[in-house]
Design a protein around this motif. Sequence first.
Motif, PDB file in Angstrom:
ATOM      1  N   THR A  96      -8.599   0.370  -4.996  1.00 20.98           N
ATOM      2  CA  THR A  96      -9.033   0.626  -5.950  1.00 20.98           C
ATOM      3  C   THR A  96     -10.813   1.247  -5.779  1.00 20.98           C
ATOM      4  N   ALA A  97     -10.933   0.720  -4.264  1.00 26.14           N
ATOM      5  CA  ALA A  97     -12.104   0.941  -3.504  1.00 26.14           C
ATOM      6  C   ALA A  97     -11.948   1.838  -2.630  1.00 26.14           C
ATOM      7  N   ARG A  98     -13.027   2.787  -2.576  1.00 33.16           N
ATOM      8  CA  ARG A  98     -13.317   3.319  -1.485  1.00 33.16           C
ATOM      9  C   ARG A  98     -13.537   2.385   0.169  1.00 33.16           C
ATOM     10  N   HIS A  99     -13.410   1.254  -0.212  1.00 34.71           N
ATOM     11  CA  HIS A  99     -14.064   0.926   1.060  1.00 34.71           C
ATOM     12  C   HIS A  99     -14.553  -0.987   0.885  1.00 34.71           C
ATOM     13  N   PRO A 100     -13.840  -1.849   1.867  1.00 33.89           N
ATOM     14  CA  PRO A 100     -13.593  -2.737   1.554  1.00 33.89           C
ATOM     15  C   PRO A 100     -15.171  -3.663   0.796  1.00 33.89           C
ATOM     16  N   GLY A 126       7.133   5.949   1.902  1.00 35.96           N
ATOM     17  CA  GLY A 126       6.289   6.805   1.725  1.00 35.96           C
ATOM     18  C   GLY A 126       4.976   5.785   1.588  1.00 35.96           C
ATOM     19  N   LEU A 127       4.693   4.410   1.965  1.00 34.43           N
ATOM     20  CA  LEU A 127       3.390   3.932   0.551  1.00 34.43           C
ATOM     21  C   LEU A 127       3.459   4.643  -0.194  1.00 34.43           C
ATOM     22  N   GLY A 128       4.274   4.164  -1.459  1.00 37.81           N
ATOM     23  CA  GLY A 128       3.976   4.519  -3.157  1.00 37.81           C
ATOM     24  C   GLY A 128       4.883   3.277  -3.664  1.00 37.81           C
ATOM     25  N   GLY A 129       3.555   2.644  -4.768  1.00 37.37           N
ATOM     26  CA  GLY A 129       3.636   2.014  -5.456  1.00 37.37           C
ATOM     27  C   GLY A 129       3.271   1.678  -6.208  1.00 37.37           C
ATOM     28  N   ASP A 130       3.342   0.078  -6.857  1.00 36.37           N
ATOM     29  CA  ASP A 130       1.899   0.008  -7.729  1.00 36.37           C
ATOM     30  C   ASP A 130       0.979  -1.278  -6.885  1.00 36.37           C
ATOM     31  N   CYS A 131       0.383  -2.171  -8.037  1.00 40.35           N
ATOM     32  CA  CYS A 131      -0.580  -2.873  -7.734  1.00 40.35           C
ATOM     33  C   CYS A 131       0.023  -3.848  -6.680  1.00 40.35           C
ATOM     34  N   ASP A 132       0.772  -4.548  -7.492  1.00 45.21           N
ATOM     35  CA  ASP A 132       1.416  -5.390  -6.703  1.00 45.21           C
ATOM     36  C   ASP A 132       2.022  -5.264  -5.836  1.00 45.21           C
ATOM     37  N   ASP A 133       2.915  -4.207  -5.348  1.00 42.99           N
ATOM     38  CA  ASP A 133       3.480  -3.707  -3.782  1.00 42.99           C
ATOM     39  C   ASP A 133       2.384  -3.679  -3.276  1.00 42.99           C
ATOM     40  N   HIS A 134       1.020  -2.823  -3.457  1.00 44.98           N
ATOM     41  CA  HIS A 134      -0.171  -2.475  -2.428  1.00 44.98           C
ATOM     42  C   HIS A 134      -0.022  -3.753  -1.582  1.00 44.98           C
ATOM     43  N   SER A 135      -0.563  -4.862  -2.720  1.00 49.53           N
ATOM     44  CA  SER A 135      -1.079  -6.337  -2.143  1.00 49.53           C
ATOM     45  C   SER A 135      -0.059  -7.067  -1.564  1.00 49.53           C
ATOM     46  N   ILE A 136       1.147  -7.206  -1.712  1.00 52.08           N
ATOM     47  CA  ILE A 136       2.548  -7.205  -0.686  1.00 52.08           C
ATOM     48  C   ILE A 136       2.366  -6.642   0.660  1.00 52.08           C
ATOM     49  N   LEU A 137       2.319  -5.520   0.478  1.00 46.00           N
ATOM     50  CA  LEU A 137       1.916  -4.696   1.601  1.00 46.00           C
ATOM     51  C   LEU A 137       0.931  -5.038   2.798  1.00 46.00           C
ATOM     52  N   MET A 138      -0.405  -4.995   2.402  1.00 44.68           N
ATOM     53  CA  MET A 138      -1.666  -5.161   2.504  1.00 44.68           C
ATOM     54  C   MET A 138      -2.131  -6.126   3.333  1.00 44.68           C
ATOM     55  N   THR A 139      -1.329  -7.201   2.660  1.00 44.97           N
ATOM     56  CA  THR A 139      -1.323  -8.406   3.134  1.00 44.97           C
ATOM     57  C   THR A 139      -0.258  -8.934   3.502  1.00 44.97           C
ATOM     58  N   SER A 140       1.051  -8.652   3.774  1.00 44.92           N
ATOM     59  CA  SER A 140       1.796  -8.810   5.358  1.00 44.92           C
ATOM     60  C   SER A 140       1.112  -8.307   6.249  1.00 44.92           C
ATOM     61  N   CYS A 141       0.968  -6.914   5.914  1.00 44.46           N
ATOM     62  CA  CYS A 141       0.421  -5.817   6.877  1.00 44.46           C
ATOM     63  C   CYS A 141      -0.619  -6.781   8.044  1.00 44.46           C
ATOM     64  N   LEU A 142      -2.033  -6.754   7.901  1.00 43.25           N
ATOM     65  CA  LEU A 142      -3.002  -7.795   7.933  1.00 43.25           C
ATOM     66  C   LEU A 142      -2.677  -8.982   8.530  1.00 43.25           C
ATOM     67  N   GLN A 143      -1.408  -9.909   7.869  1.00 44.36           N
ATOM     68  CA  GLN A 143      -1.202 -11.544   8.678  1.00 44.36           C
ATOM     69  C   GLN A 143      -0.459 -10.759   9.683  1.00 44.36           C
ATOM     70  N   HIS A 194      -6.009   5.037   2.184  1.00 44.69           N
ATOM     71  CA  HIS A 194      -5.402   6.215   2.336  1.00 44.69           C
ATOM     72  C   HIS A 194      -4.740   6.740   1.717  1.00 44.69           C
ATOM     73  N   ASN A 195      -3.237   6.128   1.822  1.00 41.18           N
ATOM     74  CA  ASN A 195      -2.088   6.753   2.260  1.00 41.18           C
ATOM     75  C   ASN A 195      -1.444   6.174   0.674  1.00 41.18           C
ATOM     76  N   PHE A 196      -1.918   5.137   0.266  1.00 40.42           N
ATOM     77  CA  PHE A 196      -0.650   4.643  -0.978  1.00 40.42           C
ATOM     78  C   PHE A 196      -1.428   5.981  -2.031  1.00 40.42           C
ATOM     79  N   LYS A 197      -0.114   5.878  -2.369  1.00 38.19           N
ATOM     80  CA  LYS A 197      -0.041   6.373  -4.028  1.00 38.19           C
ATOM     81  C   LYS A 197       0.772   5.765  -5.091  1.00 38.19           C
ATOM     82  N   TYR A 198      -0.175   5.666  -5.930  1.00 36.31           N
ATOM     83  CA  TYR A 198       0.420   4.495  -7.377  1.00 36.31           C
ATOM     84  C   TYR A 198       2.235   5.100  -8.105  1.00 36.31           C
ATOM     85  N   VAL A 199       2.008   4.258  -8.129  1.00 38.08           N
ATOM     86  CA  VAL A 199       3.648   4.289  -8.808  1.00 38.08           C
ATOM     87  C   VAL A 199       3.795   2.886  -9.829  1.00 38.08           C
ATOM     88  N   LEU A 200       4.594   3.472 -10.777  1.00 38.67           N
ATOM     89  CA  LEU A 200       4.271   2.755 -11.957  1.00 38.67           C
ATOM     90  C   LEU A 200       5.970   1.960 -11.639  1.00 38.67           C
TER      91      LEU A 200
END
Length: 302
Positions: free
Chosen positions: A283-287, A204-221, A180-186
């Motif tokens: 890119t998904a609104r839900h898992p 502030g949760l800004g980045g590209d798809c690589d950064d989002h993936s690294i953030l999401m996996t790190s946080c969930l783990q 909900h808070n992630f913002k795409y930045v090239l």
Amino acid sequence: MAIDEIKYSTSTKLLLNSLSLLTLLPLAPFINRFIPPIVAGGFHIDLVVATIISILLVYALRWVFQPLVIPAFLLVCSLLLINKYRDSYTFSNVLNDYKGMVQGNWGTKDSKQLDILSLYPRRVESYRDKTVRGMREKINYQDSVVRNFSVKHSLDYYDEYFYKYGKITRFLSLFRYINHNFKYVLDSRRDEYFATPQETIQNGLGGDCDDHSILMTSCLQSVGARCRIVLIKGHAYPELYCGSKEDFEIMKQAIVTLFPKPIIKELYYHELKGEYWINLDYTARHPGGPYMNDKVYALIEL
């Protein structure tokens, strides 16, 4: 001693029967929140069990002292009305729980993704290049900033469903907050930059798809989940490990219940040798949202 119903008129019996049914409707999904998921033959029957328990409770109340049905109905309605102003269990939650049960059993299709993950897993698992190494090096779930951020936002949503879905509610709450808070930045047009999860949190949760993936996996783990990153043509996305087919059915039920709008008609996932993984793309609104494409060229196991 049971109350003799003969002394009641037809209209009184009709009223009591109607109030019993109306008391039963919100009581069943509320009780269901405290019953672990029960899957049989691919169907979730825990709400059925909760409904049976509710029927027995209401019937026992009528059998012992029938007029108590009226104050019981008024009590349930009052609690739901009060909860509306306390942001707790209310009329909309009752409807949503029923919709989640129906949608999970009959309304949402499973859509297994067919690509190189399913056809040539060895080829994917053995693939190593600069991108894979660069992203793996930046994943960090042991950092205190990452851990504190994850714990905090794993408690933001769905706590009332913890008794039912357990740790899944923490994972989905964290997913919801990040997406909900992630913002795409090239990135720079010259170089690919992989941000650490600490950097993405602090900027502030800004980045590209690589950064989002690294953030999401790190946080969930950091809160006990198992994750991986899938690299496809022009994109990267994280996936959450669901477990076996039965575990996946529970995850599916949780998703359609906790993400009711818009109605989920299809959930996308990968499966190989009985292990189920669900898409957590930004890119998904839900898992379990749609994959951007099926041109998978690398898999980062963590």
